[in-house]
Scaffold this active site. Structure first.
Site, short mmCIF file in Angstrom:
data_model
loop_
_atom_site.label_atom_id
_atom_site.label_comp_id
_atom_site.label_asym_id
_atom_site.label_seq_id
_atom_site.Cartn_x
_atom_site.Cartn_y
_atom_site.Cartn_z
CB ILE A 122 -0.92 0.03 1.26
CG1 ILE A 122 -1.73 -1.27 1.37
CG2 ILE A 122 -1.79 1.27 1.25
CD1 ILE A 122 -2.69 -1.53 0.25
CD GLU A 123 3.21 4.87 -4.24
OE1 GLU A 123 3.84 5.89 -4.57
OE2 GLU A 123 2.98 3.93 -5.06
CB ILE A 124 -0.33 6.46 1.99
CG1 ILE A 124 -1.00 5.13 2.38
CG2 ILE A 124 -1.23 7.65 2.31
CD1 ILE A 124 -1.16 4.93 3.86
#
Length: 129
Positions: A122-124
């Protein structure tokens, strides 16, 4: 006539444990749980949603080889990345990488990378002004 796609409506992730997944995306990432159809579940954010399929009980039709932990997703947030990092740390979430500069669909972004309970990456990110 050439087909034209305007936006992503939803995507599907296959999970091992729907409750753990819901807790992570709802309590840490701030998404809203939605129940629809025949007791199906989705995580809603902005104008998109993530439908949840439990491994071995996928809704048909589905991907050829649905597997928990095979997704790599990038989410854009208006919250300052420093505040996101502090929130992740408060929840005991390990940051795998970042902050780092990347290129998003609309241009430069600044990102951190974490994993959800199934190991999905997960890239935020924040949009760079």
């Amino acid at each position: 006539m050439l087909m034209r796609i305007s936006r992503l409506d939803h995507l599907v992730i296959t999970v091992a444990d729907s409750e753990r997944t819901i807790q992570f995306y709802r309590d840490i990432l701030g998404m809203k749980l939605e129940t629809f159809g025949d007791n199906r579940q989705a995580l809603h954010f902005g104008e998109q949603k993530i439908n949840i399929h439990v491994a071995g009980r996928e809704f048909r039709p589905h991907a050829a080889a649905p597997t928990p932990g095979s997704a790599d997703l990038c989410f854009i947030s208006p919250v300052a990345l420093e505040d996101i990092i502090a929130g992740l740390e408060n929840h005991g979430v390990t940051i795998e990488l970042g902050p780092v500069q990347r290129t998003g669909a609309a241009g430069p972004i600044r990102s951190v990378y974490i994993r959800d309970p199934d190991g999905n990456l997960i890239e935020i990110a924040n949009l760079n002004p």
